[in-house]
Structures are given as structure tokens and as C-alpha cells.
Design a protein around this motif. Structure first.
Motif, PDB file in Angstrom:
ATOM      1  N   ARG A 186       0.814  -1.218   0.000  1.00 54.88           N
ATOM      2  CA  ARG A 186       0.000   0.000   0.000  1.00 54.88           C
ATOM      3  C   ARG A 186       0.846   1.266   0.000  1.00 54.88           C
ATOM      4  NH1 ARG A 186      -4.396  -2.443   4.295  1.00 54.88           N
ATOM      5  NH2 ARG A 186      -5.793  -3.380   2.735  1.00 54.88           N
ATOM      6  N   ASN A 187       2.089   1.157   0.460  1.00 58.09           N
ATOM      7  CA  ASN A 187       2.969   2.330   0.497  1.00 58.09           C
ATOM      8  C   ASN A 187       3.806   2.496  -0.771  1.00 58.09           C
ATOM      9  OD1 ASN A 187       2.082   3.046   3.049  1.00 58.09           O
ATOM     10  ND2 ASN A 187       3.740   1.970   4.108  1.00 58.09           N
ATOM     11  N   THR A 188       3.706   1.557  -1.685  1.00 60.45           N
ATOM     12  CA  THR A 188       4.458   1.687  -2.934  1.00 60.45           C
ATOM     13  C   THR A 188       3.803   2.743  -3.821  1.00 60.45           C
ATOM     14  OG1 THR A 188       3.162   0.005  -4.104  1.00 60.45           O
ATOM     15  CG2 THR A 188       5.089  -0.753  -2.857  1.00 60.45           C
ATOM     16  N   ASP A 189       4.500   3.083  -4.921  1.00 60.84           N
ATOM     17  CA  ASP A 189       3.925   4.028  -5.874  1.00 60.84           C
ATOM     18  C   ASP A 189       3.255   3.298  -7.041  1.00 60.84           C
ATOM     19  OD1 ASP A 189       6.131   3.011  -7.127  1.00 60.84           O
ATOM     20  OD2 ASP A 189       7.101   4.946  -7.524  1.00 60.84           O
ATOM     21  N   PHE A 190       2.895   2.014  -6.826  1.00 59.23           N
ATOM     22  CA  PHE A 190       2.162   1.272  -7.845  1.00 59.23           C
ATOM     23  C   PHE A 190       0.799   1.920  -8.078  1.00 59.23           C
ATOM     24  CE2 PHE A 190       4.289  -2.884  -6.223  1.00 59.23           C
ATOM     25  CZ  PHE A 190       5.489  -2.505  -6.829  1.00 59.23           C
TER      26      PHE A 190
END
Length: 238
Positions: free
Chosen positions: A16-20
Motif C-alpha cells: 500500500r505504500n508503494t507508488d504502484f
């Protein structure tokens, strides 16, 4: 084997913290959650139902001996309905557990594909076999994790069983209670039939042995999942 537990919560938060993009995040979180639910709920439900049915047959074996158990299984006793239900539960829950685990392997492939691949496969074309064939897309550690699962005896058996079971009934009931070479009873004569798949032959096995193989596959998947967390710099629960 890695003695640390797979921390799904930590992995979920990492995703959830990725920039995906949001769709990719959602898909990866769902894959992780699906593995957890499959192992903690679905698999154990089927195993518990299998054990309950086995206890029913064991009760008849202990009270009436081998011939009473045989009559019970062959629906020649007064408790025909109980017999039918117990045998059906053994068959259905062993097959269902196999399908749960085979699906979980592909869910794990989705995680590797989304988190350790330089060029992820399209999610609708990603299963463990496809990912293994194109494992050069993965990190070195990811390649090793996928290869360990695909090259294992438990995966080979479960994968072959599920594919053959699409068009052939593999769980057989006996016309007599047979003893193996060691003199031990099979699981009251109910066994997984021998079969071949892609040039590999799998011998007939007592039904209870299938769950030993499934337990081994679960351990391999969880060990790989712990390794995935660690490769991402995530701590795993002791």
C-alpha cells in the motif's frame, strides 16, 4: 527450513505504500490475503472434515473389526446413509484441499510477479508455470524461490493430481480391504489411484498420505513467502 513466520500484515502495508497504480496494489493485497485465507481457513476446513469422516470409519473398524468396516464402506450395513456420507466426505475433502493448494501456488506466483519482477507478466497470464518459464524476469532470489517450489516433489504431485482430476476420478473405494507390503491397513481401503502426467508416473497412495504431501507444499510456499518479505527488507514474525 526458515523458522520465521510469514507476516502478511507487514507485506500488505508495504504494498500500500508503494507508488504502484491502485489496481496493482489491490491485486497484490488480494493475492496475499487469498493465500492466508486458503491456508488458515479453507485447507483446515477440508482437513477437519476429512478427519471427522475418517473417525466415523475408524469407529466401525474398532467396534466390529475389518469385515464390519468393509460392510459399512460397501453400504451393506444398516447405516448405509452414514457410510455414503463418510466415504463421500473423504473423497470430496481430499480433492478440494488439493485444489485449494494448487490455487494458492498461483497466488504466490502473482506476488513474485508483482514484487520481484523487472517486467511483470500480465496478471491474467501469470501462474507458477508461466512465471517459471520466464523466470529471467525475476530477481535472482525470486528465481530461486519459484524454482524451489516448481522443482519440488509435493508441487509435482499436487499439480499433476489437479490436472488429471479434471477428467478422471482418482479417489477410489475398495472391493476389499487390502494390506500393504508392511501389513498396515490403508485408510480403510480408500486410496488415490496411480496415474501419469507429462511423462511422470505417480503410484497409488493411501489417502491419508495426500495430506502429508499437502502439508509439505504449504511449508514450501510459506518458506518462499518469508523469503520474499526478507528480500523486500521486511521483518518476519519469529
Amino acid at each position: 527450513m526458515n523458522d520465521r513466520r510469514w507476516d502478511i500484515r507487514v507485506l500488505r502495508q508495504y504494498i500500500r505504500n508503494t507508488d504502484f497504480e491502485e489496481e496493482r496494489k489491490m491485486r497484490l493485497v488480494q493475492a496475499a490475503d487469498s493465500i492466508g485465507v486458503s491456508f488458515n481457513r479453507f485447507y483446515w476446513y477440508h482437513r477437519d472434515q476429512f478427519d471427522a469422516a475418517l473417525d466415523e470409519l475408524r469407529r466401525h473398524m474398532q467396534t466390529g473389526g475389518i469385515m464390519a468396516a468393509l460392510r459399512f464402506m460397501l453400504s451393506q450395513s444398516k447405516e448405509q446413509e452414514k457410510c455414503d456420507l463418510a466415504v463421500a466426505a473423504l473423497q470430496a475433502n481430499s480433492v478440494a484441499a488439493m485444489h485449494v493448494l494448487r490455487s494458492s501456488v498461483d497466488m504466490y506466483a502473482q506476488l513474485e510477479n508483482g514484487l520481484s519482477s523487472s517486467e511483470p507478466l500480465s496478471p491474467d497470464r501469470c501462474d507458477i508455470a508461466s512465471l517459471y518459464r520466464q523466470r529471467e524476469r525475476l530477481s535472482a532470489e525470486g528465481r530461486d524461490r519459484v524454482a524451489t517450489i516448481v522443482g519440488s516433489a509435493p508441487y509435482s504431485y499436487v499439480n499433476a493430481f489437479v490436472n488429471i482430476a479434471k477428467h478422471r476420478h482418482l479417489i477410489q473405494t475398495p472391493q476389499s480391504l487390502e494390506r500393504d507390503a508392511a501389513g498396515d491397513q490403508h485408510v480403510y481401503g480408500i486410496y488415490a489411484d496411480a496415474f501419469s502426467y507429462r511423462n511422470a508416473h505417480f503410484p497409488r497412495r493411501p489417502l491419508g498420505e495426500l495430506f502429508t504431501t499437502m502439508d509439505e507444499l504449504i511449508a514450501l510456499i510459506l518458506e518462499a513467502a518469508v523469503g520474499l518479505n526478507q528480500s523486500l527488507g521486511l521483518d518476519s514474525s519469529p
